[in-house]
Design a protein around this motif. Structure first.
Motif, PDB file in Angstrom:
ATOM      1  N   HIS A   1      39.133  51.484  41.992  1.00 61.05           N
ATOM      2  CA  HIS A   1      38.407  50.344  41.404  1.00 61.05           C
ATOM      3  C   HIS A   1      37.793  50.725  40.060  1.00 61.05           C
ATOM      4  CE1 HIS A   1      38.952  47.389  44.537  1.00 61.05           C
ATOM      5  NE2 HIS A   1      38.768  48.345  45.435  1.00 61.05           N
ATOM      6  N   LYS A   2      37.315  51.965  39.947  1.00 60.98           N
ATOM      7  CA  LYS A   2      36.748  52.399  38.659  1.00 60.98           C
ATOM      8  C   LYS A   2      37.844  52.447  37.588  1.00 60.98           C
ATOM      9  CE  LYS A   2      32.958  54.827  40.802  1.00 60.98           C
ATOM     10  NZ  LYS A   2      32.316  56.088  41.180  1.00 60.98           N
ATOM     11  N   MET A   3      39.035  52.895  37.993  1.00 62.23           N
ATOM     12  CA  MET A   3      40.166  52.915  37.061  1.00 62.23           C
ATOM     13  C   MET A   3      40.473  51.485  36.587  1.00 62.23           C
ATOM     14  SD  MET A   3      44.036  54.156  37.994  1.00 62.23           S
ATOM     15  CE  MET A   3      44.424  52.708  38.965  1.00 62.23           C
ATOM     16  N   VAL A   4      40.451  50.550  37.526  1.00 63.89           N
ATOM     17  CA  VAL A   4      40.717  49.149  37.179  1.00 63.89           C
ATOM     18  C   VAL A   4      39.635  48.631  36.216  1.00 63.89           C
ATOM     19  CG1 VAL A   4      40.756  46.791  38.154  1.00 63.89           C
ATOM     20  CG2 VAL A   4      41.971  48.655  39.309  1.00 63.89           C
ATOM     21  N   LEU A   5      38.376  48.994  36.482  1.00 66.55           N
ATOM     22  CA  LEU A   5      37.282  48.546  35.602  1.00 66.55           C
ATOM     23  C   LEU A   5      37.452  49.108  34.197  1.00 66.55           C
ATOM     24  CD1 LEU A   5      34.143  48.765  37.902  1.00 66.55           C
ATOM     25  CD2 LEU A   5      35.284  46.716  37.046  1.00 66.55           C
TER      26      LEU A   5
ATOM     27  N   HIS B   1      37.993  31.259  39.394  1.00 68.06           N
ATOM     28  CA  HIS B   1      38.244  32.492  38.658  1.00 68.06           C
ATOM     29  C   HIS B   1      38.786  33.540  39.635  1.00 68.06           C
ATOM     30  CE1 HIS B   1      37.275  35.795  35.921  1.00 68.06           C
ATOM     31  NE2 HIS B   1      36.892  34.912  35.011  1.00 68.06           N
ATOM     32  N   ARG B   2      39.590  34.495  39.134  1.00 67.74           N
ATOM     33  CA  ARG B   2      40.055  35.551  40.054  1.00 67.74           C
ATOM     34  C   ARG B   2      38.996  36.626  40.275  1.00 67.74           C
ATOM     35  NH1 ARG B   2      45.581  37.597  37.998  1.00 67.74           N
ATOM     36  NH2 ARG B   2      45.630  38.770  39.933  1.00 67.74           N
ATOM     37  N   ALA B   3      38.087  36.775  39.318  1.00 71.94           N
ATOM     38  CA  ALA B   3      36.932  37.679  39.457  1.00 71.94           C
ATOM     39  C   ALA B   3      37.324  39.110  39.815  1.00 71.94           C
ATOM     40  CB  ALA B   3      35.938  37.120  40.484  1.00 71.94           C
ATOM     41  N   GLN B   4      38.441  39.572  39.247  1.00 74.17           N
ATOM     42  CA  GLN B   4      38.923  40.909  39.632  1.00 74.17           C
ATOM     43  C   GLN B   4      37.897  42.004  39.341  1.00 74.17           C
ATOM     44  OE1 GLN B   4      42.687  40.716  37.508  1.00 74.17           O
ATOM     45  NE2 GLN B   4      43.705  41.432  39.352  1.00 74.17           N
ATOM     46  N   LYS B   5      37.338  41.998  38.123  1.00 79.15           N
ATOM     47  CA  LYS B   5      36.419  43.097  37.795  1.00 79.15           C
ATOM     48  C   LYS B   5      35.101  42.943  38.560  1.00 79.15           C
ATOM     49  CE  LYS B   5      34.955  41.410  33.146  1.00 79.15           C
ATOM     50  NZ  LYS B   5      33.821  40.588  33.526  1.00 79.15           N
ATOM     51  N   GLU B   6      34.689  41.702  38.783  1.00 81.95           N
ATOM     52  CA  GLU B   6      33.441  41.498  39.527  1.00 81.95           C
ATOM     53  C   GLU B   6      33.605  41.948  40.990  1.00 81.95           C
ATOM     54  OE1 GLU B   6      34.787  39.317  37.447  1.00 81.95           O
ATOM     55  OE2 GLU B   6      33.266  39.249  35.864  1.00 81.95           O
ATOM     56  N   VAL B   7      34.782  41.663  41.576  1.00 82.30           N
ATOM     57  CA  VAL B   7      35.021  42.107  42.957  1.00 82.30           C
ATOM     58  C   VAL B   7      35.053  43.639  43.000  1.00 82.30           C
ATOM     59  CG1 VAL B   7      36.711  42.160  44.836  1.00 82.30           C
ATOM     60  CG2 VAL B   7      36.195  39.997  43.705  1.00 82.30           C
ATOM     61  N   SER B   8      35.700  44.256  42.019  1.00 85.55           N
ATOM     62  CA  SER B   8      35.755  45.722  41.995  1.00 85.55           C
ATOM     63  C   SER B   8      34.354  46.316  41.886  1.00 85.55           C
ATOM     64  CB  SER B   8      36.607  46.216  40.825  1.00 85.55           C
ATOM     65  OG  SER B   8      37.968  46.086  41.141  1.00 85.55           O
ATOM     66  N   MET B   9      33.522  45.732  41.002  1.00 84.68           N
ATOM     67  CA  MET B   9      32.157  46.267  40.847  1.00 84.68           C
ATOM     68  C   MET B   9      31.374  46.136  42.149  1.00 84.68           C
ATOM     69  SD  MET B   9      30.927  45.372  36.970  1.00 84.68           S
ATOM     70  CE  MET B   9      31.542  43.704  36.767  1.00 84.68           C
ATOM     71  N   ALA B  10      31.497  44.979  42.787  1.00 86.58           N
ATOM     72  CA  ALA B  10      30.776  44.774  44.053  1.00 86.58           C
ATOM     73  C   ALA B  10      31.272  45.769  45.107  1.00 86.58           C
ATOM     74  CB  ALA B  10      30.963  43.336  44.539  1.00 86.58           C
ATOM     75  N   LYS B  11      32.595  45.932  45.184  1.00 89.58           N
ATOM     76  CA  LYS B  11      33.172  46.811  46.219  1.00 89.58           C
ATOM     77  C   LYS B  11      32.679  48.252  46.049  1.00 89.58           C
ATOM     78  CE  LYS B  11      36.230  48.551  49.247  1.00 89.58           C
ATOM     79  NZ  LYS B  11      36.249  49.936  48.936  1.00 89.58           N
ATOM     80  N   ILE B  12      32.701  48.760  44.815  1.00 86.40           N
ATOM     81  CA  ILE B  12      32.250  50.143  44.570  1.00 86.40           C
ATOM     82  C   ILE B  12      30.778  50.275  44.945  1.00 86.40           C
ATOM     83  CG2 ILE B  12      31.759  51.883  42.787  1.00 86.40           C
ATOM     84  CD1 ILE B  12      33.982  50.438  41.080  1.00 86.40           C
TER      85      ILE B  12
END
Ligand SMILES: Cc1cc2nc3c(=O)[nH]c(=O)nc-3n(C[C@H](O)[C@H](O)[C@H](O)COP(=O)(O)OP(=O)(O)OC[C@H]3O[C@@H](n4cnc5c(N)ncnc54)[C@H](O)[C@@H]3O)c2cc1C
Length: 401
Positions: free
Chosen positions: A381-385, A322-333
């Motif tokens: 990242h919040k914008m992406v989420l 999976h690319r896990a884009q939103k999960e990576v963003s959540m972890a990063k923030i």
């Protein structure tokens, strides 16, 4: 749902932790082991790297046939978190930024074993360092590379000619292998392309090493100028127009490895503060007996665990393809915030000692400030989420891959 680590990964995790405590943490206490930019001195680093290789604790993210440990991302998470407990840990085990992200990218996208032998293997072996060259000073691109990048790569026959300016390029003053992102067209989605160049190539220079508030990577963060650097077409990564794609391939795992290391640093903050308040007395009892102190420690431990779960979930998803884009963003923030708060609370609980250079806390405190900026500011990242949520609605919260 099984949250257990595979036995061989858990064994490795314990081995890394023991190595960090025995070999590397003791170096932090003596200022003679630091270079002028508050990182580990290069001769000490080389000695530690020899030991790490001999102990089989080297390049966890790289394939075994190239000298790494060939771990899945879940294994990286366990390994990096232990390595990250020392401010010198990741670089001694070759899992530091920006090399780890660059290695992962090159391993995925280089088209031939010969190209990997030349561009990737020396980084894995620790013989050369690398940089990722994207961000530009105003009016060029920062948070919005696709919209605002000014550095141009103009195709002339079998070469691209590069002109422009970049800044905040980690490690550039010691790097030999550079991954550069530049504009090849005005297409809003496919306007950028990525290239490899070598430090000995002509017509580019390091303008300055930028003084900043943090302890520095080896090679600092630098401003670069390109004035006719020529790059052969075969040193372009993927196709023309794939620059953003290259950035995404690199940044997914690279953002997550930041989180993995930062969780180690946050745990270290708690270790130092916990030991201090257990021993230090005021008003007739150890500080650690006070409820307000215990609440700070308990709250920080809980936050670190939230960060670990977010990070491990994203790592697991990537392992499932999976690319896990939103999960990576959540972890990063979240982990960037947690590191900052853990360092702040630990300095508070250790009083004047925390403000001194007698522990690693003040180093971590200053370093932590860049976590909310690098590899995408938290707001981006919040914008992406928000975009993901607008698209997915309640499907935002699904289990499984
Ligand atoms: C220590 C360090 C190392 C770095 N290493 C590298 C490297 O090796 N290679 C590289 O290419 N770059 C590197 N960078 C650059 C880093 O990736 C950028 O700082 C980051 O992408 C943000 O860009 P910017 O600094 O230009 O901020 P800007 O784009 O100018 O944004 C400034 C602030 O505006 C806010 N903002 C931006 N967009 C939005 C939005 N959509 N909504 C709300 N608020 C917003 C955020 O708070 C942001 O912090 C490094 C930076 C640091 C600090």
């Amino acid at each position: 749902m099984d949250f257990t680590l595979a036995p061989e990964i858990d064994e490795l995790r314990l081995k890394v932790g023991a190595f960090i405590e025995r070999e590397i943490m003791p170096l932090e206490a003596d200022r003679a082991n630091y270079d002028d930019y508050e990182n580990i001195r290069l001769d000490r680093l080389e000695a530690m790297r020899v030991k790490a290789k001999a102990a089989g604790l080297w390049a966890p993210q790289m394939p075994r046939k190239r000298g790494g440990l060939g771990l899945p991302l879940v294994g990286w998470a366990a390994f990096y978190e232990e390595a990250g407990r020392s401010i010198f840990g990741p670089v001694c085990l070759n899992c530091q930024a920006p090399d780890d992200g660059n290695m992962s990218l090159l391993n995925k996208v280089l088209p031939s074993e010969e190209m990997k032998d030349f561009w990737l293997q020396p980084i894995i072996d620790g013989k050369v360092r690398s940089s990722f060259v994207m961000t530009e000073p105003h009016p060029g691109s920062g948070s919005d590379p696709a919209g605002m990048m000014l550095t141009r790569a103009e195709r002339k026959g079998d070469r691209y000619v590069i002109s422009g300016r970049k800044w905040f390029i980690s490690g550039a003053a010691v790097a030999s292998h550079f991954i550069l992102v530049a504009r090849t067209s005005e297409d809003p989605r496919r306007g950028l392309s990525a290239f490899l160049y070598h430090k000995d190539d002509a017509n580019w220079r390091i303008v300055r090493r930028i003084a900043n508030m943090g302890p520095d990577e080896h090679g600092g963060v630098c401003e670069l100028e390109f004035d006719g650097l020529e790059i052969p077409v075969e040193h372009r990564l993927l196709e023309e127009g794939d620059g953003l794609r290259i950035t995404q391939i690199r940044l997914g795992p690279a953002r997550l490895t930041h989180c993995m290391r930062w969780l180690g640093l946050a745990k270290r903050c708690l270790e130092i503060a916990g030991a201090y308040v257990a021993e230090r007395r005021a008003f007739g009892e150890p500080l650690g007996q006070r409820e307000s102190v215990r609440m700070m420690l308990g709250d920080t431990a809980k936050e670190i665990e939230i960060g670990r779960l977010l990070t491990m979930h994203a790592a697991w998803l990537i392992d499932q393809g999976h690319r896990a884009q939103k999960e990576v963003s959540m972890a990063k923030i979240e982990v960037a915030d947690i590191l900052h708060r853990a360092a702040d609370i630990a300095v508070q609980l250790t009083g004047a000692k925390g403000y001194s250079k007698d522990t690693a806390l003040e180093w971590i405190y200053r370093y932590a400030r860049c976590a909310r900026l690098v590899d995408g500011a938290s707001e981006v990242h919040k914008m992406v989420l928000a975009r993901h949520y607008a698209k997915l609605g309640n499907e935002f919260w699904t289990w499984g891959a």
